[in-house]
Design a protein around this motif. Sequence first.
Motif, short mmCIF file in Angstrom:
data_model
loop_
_atom_site.label_atom_id
_atom_site.label_comp_id
_atom_site.label_asym_id
_atom_site.label_seq_id
_atom_site.Cartn_x
_atom_site.Cartn_y
_atom_site.Cartn_z
N THR A 21 23.87 5.96 18.40
CA THR A 21 23.17 6.05 17.12
C THR A 21 23.98 6.90 16.16
O THR A 21 24.38 8.02 16.52
CB THR A 21 21.77 6.69 17.32
N LEU A 22 24.22 6.38 14.97
CA LEU A 22 24.95 7.14 13.95
C LEU A 22 24.06 8.30 13.47
O LEU A 22 22.93 8.08 13.04
CB LEU A 22 25.30 6.23 12.77
N VAL A 23 24.59 9.53 13.57
CA VAL A 23 23.81 10.71 13.20
C VAL A 23 24.42 11.49 12.04
O VAL A 23 23.75 12.33 11.43
CB VAL A 23 23.56 11.64 14.40
N CYS A 24 25.69 11.25 11.75
CA CYS A 24 26.35 11.94 10.65
C CYS A 24 27.59 11.16 10.27
O CYS A 24 28.24 10.54 11.12
CB CYS A 24 26.73 13.37 11.08
N GLU A 25 27.91 11.15 8.98
CA GLU A 25 29.18 10.58 8.52
C GLU A 25 29.60 11.31 7.26
O GLU A 25 28.77 11.80 6.50
CB GLU A 25 29.10 9.08 8.32
N PHE A 26 30.93 11.39 7.09
CA PHE A 26 31.47 12.09 5.94
C PHE A 26 32.94 11.73 5.78
O PHE A 26 33.55 11.17 6.69
CB PHE A 26 31.32 13.62 6.08
N VAL B 171 34.78 10.01 8.83
CA VAL B 171 34.39 10.46 10.16
C VAL B 171 32.96 10.01 10.43
O VAL B 171 32.06 10.23 9.60
CB VAL B 171 34.51 12.00 10.29
N GLU B 172 32.77 9.38 11.57
CA GLU B 172 31.43 8.96 12.00
C GLU B 172 31.10 9.67 13.30
O GLU B 172 31.94 9.79 14.19
CB GLU B 172 31.39 7.45 12.23
N VAL B 173 29.86 10.14 13.39
CA VAL B 173 29.38 10.90 14.54
C VAL B 173 28.19 10.15 15.14
O VAL B 173 27.27 9.76 14.41
CB VAL B 173 28.95 12.32 14.14
N PHE B 174 28.22 9.97 16.45
CA PHE B 174 27.19 9.21 17.14
C PHE B 174 26.59 10.03 18.27
O PHE B 174 27.30 10.79 18.93
CB PHE B 174 27.78 7.94 17.77
N THR B 175 25.28 9.84 18.53
CA THR B 175 24.73 10.30 19.79
C THR B 175 24.94 9.17 20.78
O THR B 175 24.89 7.99 20.43
CB THR B 175 23.23 10.66 19.70
N VAL B 176 25.20 9.56 22.02
CA VAL B 176 25.52 8.59 23.07
C VAL B 176 24.46 8.69 24.16
O VAL B 176 24.18 9.77 24.67
CB VAL B 176 26.90 8.90 23.69
N ASN B 177 23.87 7.54 24.48
CA ASN B 177 22.89 7.46 25.56
C ASN B 177 23.21 6.21 26.35
O ASN B 177 22.74 5.13 26.01
CB ASN B 177 21.46 7.43 24.99
N GLY B 178 24.05 6.37 27.37
CA GLY B 178 24.51 5.20 28.11
C GLY B 178 25.35 4.31 27.20
O GLY B 178 26.31 4.77 26.59
N GLU B 179 24.96 3.06 27.09
CA GLU B 179 25.67 2.13 26.21
C GLU B 179 25.18 2.20 24.76
O GLU B 179 25.81 1.67 23.86
CB GLU B 179 25.51 0.69 26.73
N ASP B 180 24.03 2.84 24.55
CA ASP B 180 23.45 2.93 23.21
C ASP B 180 24.06 4.09 22.43
O ASP B 180 24.23 5.18 22.97
CB ASP B 180 21.93 3.13 23.28
N VAL C 223 28.69 13.34 2.56
CA VAL C 223 28.07 13.68 3.83
C VAL C 223 26.68 13.08 3.90
O VAL C 223 25.89 13.20 2.96
CB VAL C 223 27.97 15.21 4.01
N SER C 224 26.37 12.43 5.02
CA SER C 224 25.00 11.97 5.23
C SER C 224 24.62 12.16 6.69
O SER C 224 25.48 12.19 7.58
CB SER C 224 24.83 10.50 4.82
N HIS C 225 23.33 12.32 6.90
CA HIS C 225 22.76 12.51 8.24
C HIS C 225 21.65 11.48 8.41
O HIS C 225 20.47 11.78 8.22
CB HIS C 225 22.18 13.93 8.40
N PRO C 226 21.99 10.23 8.74
CA PRO C 226 20.99 9.16 8.79
C PRO C 226 19.99 9.28 9.92
O PRO C 226 18.89 8.70 9.83
CB PRO C 226 21.83 7.89 8.92
#
Length: 154
Positions: free
Chosen positions: A136-141, A125-134, A89-92
């Motif tokens: 950002t990876l926020v968590c993966e495990f 599993v990869e988790v991203f924040t979504v802001n329009g087309e942008d 688990v990481s939270h980059p």
Amino acid sequence: MTGLYYEEFEVGETITHEKRRTVSESDNQQFCDMTMNQQPLHLDEEFASDTQFGERLVNGLYTMSLAVGVSIPDTTEGTIVANLSYDNVSHPNPVFHGDTIRAQSTVTDKRETSDGERGVVTMHVEVFTVNGEDETLVCEFDRTALSLKKENVE
């Protein structure tokens, strides 16, 4: 049931989970309350404003739990025996109140159990924040699940 049976998982396949969730202050507060995590970085606006982030962060375990939840319908809903592990688990990057997250799962490994009755599937599993087309990876495990085999259910 919407989940996949062991035979339906393909190593290398990436499953994009369509469900998204905008994280509210209430979500974060309730999760911290339920888990008795009173870390001021999550709950105290004044404390958090003096940190490098400048505002409160969403609890990382909530972010991870939410990612598992949004992934369930596409992966293991009704077809799982048990979750076996969550590893690496990481939270980059942080998640803030008001951020919308999405997740995707990539099947990295699968094998039958020694008795051949079920299968073990590992997904990254990869988790991203979504802001329009942008994004950002926020968590993966890595999530490892014990899955039913379709041939043993029918």
